[in-house]
Design a protein around this motif. Structure first.
Motif, PDB file in Angstrom:
ATOM      1  N   ILE A 248     -37.830 -17.100  38.157  1.00  0.00           N
ATOM      2  CA  ILE A 248     -36.938 -16.241  37.293  1.00  0.00           C
ATOM      3  C   ILE A 248     -35.400 -16.311  38.132  1.00  0.00           C
ATOM      4  O   ILE A 248     -34.639 -16.757  37.691  1.00  0.00           O
ATOM      5  CB  ILE A 248     -37.169 -14.818  37.034  1.00  0.00           C
ATOM      6  CG1 ILE A 248     -38.346 -14.692  36.026  1.00  0.00           C
ATOM      7  CG2 ILE A 248     -35.933 -14.145  36.432  1.00  0.00           C
ATOM      8  CD1 ILE A 248     -38.633 -13.402  35.654  1.00  0.00           C
ATOM      9  N   ARG A 249     -35.434 -16.128  39.497  1.00  0.00           N
ATOM     10  CA  ARG A 249     -34.313 -16.193  40.571  1.00  0.00           C
ATOM     11  C   ARG A 249     -34.005 -17.668  40.458  1.00  0.00           C
ATOM     12  O   ARG A 249     -32.804 -18.052  40.563  1.00  0.00           O
ATOM     13  CB  ARG A 249     -34.774 -15.837  41.970  1.00  0.00           C
ATOM     14  CG  ARG A 249     -33.567 -15.468  42.823  1.00  0.00           C
ATOM     15  CD  ARG A 249     -34.038 -15.420  44.290  1.00  0.00           C
ATOM     16  NE  ARG A 249     -35.022 -16.408  44.741  1.00  0.00           N
ATOM     17  CZ  ARG A 249     -34.713 -17.775  45.185  1.00  0.00           C
ATOM     18  NH1 ARG A 249     -33.621 -18.235  44.834  1.00  0.00           N
ATOM     19  NH2 ARG A 249     -35.756 -18.402  45.549  1.00  0.00           N
ATOM     20  N   SER A 252     -31.935 -18.494  37.330  1.00  0.00           N
ATOM     21  CA  SER A 252     -30.697 -17.652  37.482  1.00  0.00           C
ATOM     22  C   SER A 252     -29.827 -18.324  38.275  1.00  0.00           C
ATOM     23  O   SER A 252     -28.573 -18.472  38.102  1.00  0.00           O
ATOM     24  CB  SER A 252     -31.076 -16.169  37.703  1.00  0.00           C
ATOM     25  OG  SER A 252     -29.930 -15.729  38.273  1.00  0.00           O
ATOM     26  N   ASP A 253     -30.310 -18.765  39.552  1.00  0.00           N
ATOM     27  CA  ASP A 253     -29.399 -19.405  40.769  1.00  0.00           C
ATOM     28  C   ASP A 253     -28.813 -20.968  40.346  1.00  0.00           C
ATOM     29  O   ASP A 253     -28.110 -21.189  41.060  1.00  0.00           O
ATOM     30  CB  ASP A 253     -30.195 -19.260  41.883  1.00  0.00           C
ATOM     31  CG  ASP A 253     -30.255 -17.808  42.517  1.00  0.00           C
ATOM     32  OD1 ASP A 253     -29.499 -17.053  41.782  1.00  0.00           O
ATOM     33  OD2 ASP A 253     -30.736 -17.539  43.507  1.00  0.00           O
ATOM     34  N   GLU A 259     -30.761 -21.520  31.130  1.00  0.00           N
ATOM     35  CA  GLU A 259     -31.515 -20.266  30.802  1.00  0.00           C
ATOM     36  C   GLU A 259     -32.094 -20.105  29.485  1.00  0.00           C
ATOM     37  O   GLU A 259     -31.663 -19.514  28.648  1.00  0.00           O
ATOM     38  CB  GLU A 259     -30.086 -19.264  31.165  1.00  0.00           C
ATOM     39  CG  GLU A 259     -29.576 -19.074  32.330  1.00  0.00           C
ATOM     40  CD  GLU A 259     -28.808 -18.002  32.841  1.00  0.00           C
ATOM     41  OE1 GLU A 259     -28.336 -17.336  31.613  1.00  0.00           O
ATOM     42  OE2 GLU A 259     -28.245 -17.707  33.818  1.00  0.00           O
ATOM     43  N   ILE A 292     -36.629 -11.291  33.250  1.00  0.00           N
ATOM     44  CA  ILE A 292     -35.712 -12.484  32.956  1.00  0.00           C
ATOM     45  C   ILE A 292     -34.486 -11.802  32.390  1.00  0.00           C
ATOM     46  O   ILE A 292     -33.275 -12.386  32.963  1.00  0.00           O
ATOM     47  CB  ILE A 292     -36.433 -13.251  31.855  1.00  0.00           C
ATOM     48  CG1 ILE A 292     -37.474 -13.960  32.245  1.00  0.00           C
ATOM     49  CG2 ILE A 292     -35.388 -14.264  31.200  1.00  0.00           C
ATOM     50  CD1 ILE A 292     -38.472 -14.520  31.059  1.00  0.00           C
ATOM     51  N   LYS A 293     -34.277 -10.966  31.599  1.00  0.00           N
ATOM     52  CA  LYS A 293     -33.134 -10.461  30.873  1.00  0.00           C
ATOM     53  C   LYS A 293     -32.066  -9.725  31.882  1.00  0.00           C
ATOM     54  O   LYS A 293     -30.900  -9.455  31.949  1.00  0.00           O
ATOM     55  CB  LYS A 293     -33.305  -9.630  29.868  1.00  0.00           C
ATOM     56  CG  LYS A 293     -33.879 -10.475  28.617  1.00  0.00           C
ATOM     57  CD  LYS A 293     -32.842 -10.950  27.762  1.00  0.00           C
ATOM     58  CE  LYS A 293     -33.593 -11.977  26.615  1.00  0.00           C
ATOM     59  NZ  LYS A 293     -33.488 -11.805  25.341  1.00  0.00           N
ATOM     60  N   LEU A 295     -31.809 -10.575  35.122  1.00  0.00           N
ATOM     61  CA  LEU A 295     -30.852 -11.540  35.897  1.00  0.00           C
ATOM     62  C   LEU A 295     -30.123 -12.324  34.844  1.00  0.00           C
ATOM     63  O   LEU A 295     -28.996 -12.931  35.282  1.00  0.00           O
ATOM     64  CB  LEU A 295     -31.782 -12.386  36.635  1.00  0.00           C
ATOM     65  CG  LEU A 295     -32.506 -11.665  38.230  1.00  0.00           C
ATOM     66  CD1 LEU A 295     -33.084 -12.765  38.909  1.00  0.00           C
ATOM     67  CD2 LEU A 295     -31.402 -10.950  38.638  1.00  0.00           C
ATOM     68  N   MET A 296     -30.491 -12.651  33.646  1.00  0.00           N
ATOM     69  CA  MET A 296     -29.842 -13.408  32.775  1.00  0.00           C
ATOM     70  C   MET A 296     -29.789 -12.849  31.328  1.00  0.00           C
ATOM     71  O   MET A 296     -30.780 -13.210  30.522  1.00  0.00           O
ATOM     72  CB  MET A 296     -31.000 -14.829  32.511  1.00  0.00           C
ATOM     73  CG  MET A 296     -30.845 -15.401  33.865  1.00  0.00           C
ATOM     74  SD  MET A 296     -31.863 -16.902  33.939  1.00  0.00           S
ATOM     75  CE  MET A 296     -33.633 -16.268  33.965  1.00  0.00           C
ATOM     76  N   ALA A 299     -30.249 -14.901  28.234  1.00  0.00           N
ATOM     77  CA  ALA A 299     -31.361 -16.242  28.590  1.00  0.00           C
ATOM     78  C   ALA A 299     -31.908 -16.215  26.826  1.00  0.00           C
ATOM     79  O   ALA A 299     -32.242 -15.006  26.209  1.00  0.00           O
ATOM     80  CB  ALA A 299     -32.301 -15.795  29.344  1.00  0.00           C
TER      81      ALA A 299
END
Ligand code: 5AD
Ligand code: SF4
Length: 438
Positions: A248-249, A252-253, A259, A292-293, A295-296, A299
């Motif tokens: 997930i990281r 996001s990065d 996403e 997930i949500k 960080l994003m 998404a």
């Protein structure tokens, strides 16, 4: 000499057909425009559900007629359906006109089989076990901006309804440097989107050139950084139990990783998930979505849901509807459970009747249709990054895909295929987005 390849099933099969085409073209064959022009017809089969098998058997009836008109036509049948235990014998008995039968584990031998068939011999060879991933096969890639890259093959999960572990064998991963070399070369060739393929990509477990262990998160990160140019890296399919915070990281990065995540839930009932051997609960699954949500927040999530698994009660099904409501999938693939020979679920004595399953299926589809329309409507007014993949000069309409895989249409004076552009969404029709180029 001309060939036709008819492909059923998933993206793995679509990509394997590109390899079959590569083998044919290396021997001087060219694609035929029509089935009736072909000297070789290859049917790359799927057996995930009964309706796939029925369609293939129907098509073989049609091919039989072609063979009656052209006795020299070579018919090859391969893929998952052919790989099943005893399938080659059943196919031979039912369709004696087939020239070549081979399975998923011996796809790389297709060229040799073709040579034998051209010399008038029949071939039926299905290897019972997988070997190391075959490297270096020629690939005739489809037109367009996307290129498929295998990262791993097979599946060790044995979900109780699924034939994949039986027809695709145990998990094995390609070496990371081979994957990364493929990606570099494909980007150099002009592809703008790379889709990493595996039955269960999160279990990727490869090694680098020095023999060090590489997991999926690390492979994805490297795949997204092989070139300074702008491109997209997608991947499919993921299993929720292996969908780590680290992956997930990385998504996001990494600006090159959209996403957008395809995360099949199958059911929202813990009882059914256990009977399916999915190894997570509905709360675990929703926990992954929350991670997930977090960080994003924007998404896009897509998924697979199955109804009518043996023993599914109305209460279990309502749990599934609740899960679908709470995730709000941008895209949902919905299936009615299909009994597959040799799987654990096939011998469960609490199979659901078809009418009940169909009723649940319709209710699920109705719910998802309204969620999909709401999500699409919510996109109106937003500016989205779009990778253009087609253009019709006559209507001056460009087509592209958003990060979350939605098709969008917009006017443009010139062809933009292969370019990333920003498009303002103006309206929605039949769940397709329409917009204006910025
Ligand atoms: N019946 C119905 N759907 C199935 N799938 C896999 N096996 C079956 C089956 N026996 C669905 C799952 C999987 C998707 C690719 O196909 O939802 O995620
Ligand atoms: Fe089939 Fe389960 Fe493997 Fe997916 S994870 S391919 S559903 S056995």
């Amino acid at each position: 000499m001309l060939y036709r390849i008819v492909t059923y099933g998933c993206q793995m099969n679509v990509h394997e057909s590109e390899k079959l085409a590569g083998i044919l073209e290396l021997r001087g064959f060219l694609p035929a425009e029509r089935d009736s022009d072909a000297d070789v017809i290859v049917i790359n089969t799927c057996c995930i559900r009964e309706n796939a098998e029925n369609r293939i058997l129907g098509n073989l009836g049609f091919v039989k007629k072609l063979k009656e008109e052209n006795r020299n036509l070579i018919v090859a049948v391969c893929g998952c359906m052919a790989q099943q235990d005893g399938a080659a014998e059943r196919l031979k008995a039912r369709c004696p006109f087939i020239n070549i039968i081979f399975g998923t584990h011996n796809l790389a031998e297709f060229g040799a089989y073709l040579d034998k068939a051209m010399a008038g011999k029949k071939v039926s060879e299905v290897w019972p076990q997988e070997g190391e991933p075959a490297e270096g096969l020629p690939v005739k890639r489809g037109e367009g901006v996307n290129a498929w890259v295998n990262i791993m093959y097979g599946c060790d999960n044995f979900c109780t309804y699924c034939v994949v572990p039986y027809v695709r064998g145990r998990e094995r991963s390609r070496k990371s440097e081979l994957v990364l070399d493929d990606i570099k070369r494909l980007l150099d060739e002009g592809f703008k989107e790379i889709t990493l393929l595996g039955q269960n990509v999160n279990s990727y477990s490869g090694t680098d050139a020095d023999g060090n262990y590489v997991n999926f998160a690390s492979l994805l990160e490297q795949a997204a950084n092989v070139s300074a140019q702008k491109y997209r890296v997608r991947f499919t399919t993921s299993h929720p139990k292996d969908f780590s915070d680290e992956v997930i990281r990385v998504i996001s990065d990494s600006p090159n990783v959209p996403e957008f995540i395809h995360l099949p839930a199958q059911s929202g009932s813990d009882r059914i998930l256990k009977a399916m051997n999915r190894k997570y609960t509905a709360a675990d699954y929703l926990g992954r979505i929350d991670a997930i949500k977090k960080l994003m927040p924007d998404a896009g999530i897509s998924g697979d849901i199955m109804v009518g698994f043996p023993g599914e009660t109305e209460e279990d099904f309502l749990d599934t509807l609740r899960l679908v409501e709470s995730v709000r999938y941008i895209n949902l693939f919905t299936f009615i459970y299909s009994k597959r020979r040799g799987t654990v679920a096939a011998s469960m004595d609490n199979q659901i009747d078809r009418i009940t399953a169909l009723g649940r299926f319709q209710r699920l589809v109705n719910l998802q249709t309204s969620i999909g329309l709401e999500l699409a409507a919510a996109a109106v007014g937003k500016t989205l990054e779009v990778l253009c993949d087609a253009y019709t000069a006559k209507t001056r309409l460009s087509r592209g895909k958003t990060a979350s895989g939605k098709i969008i249409w917009f006017k443009s004076d010139t062809e933009l295929t292969g370019q990333f552009v920003n498009v303002n969404v103006t309206h929605v029709k039949n769940s397709n987005l329409y917009g204006e180029l910025i």
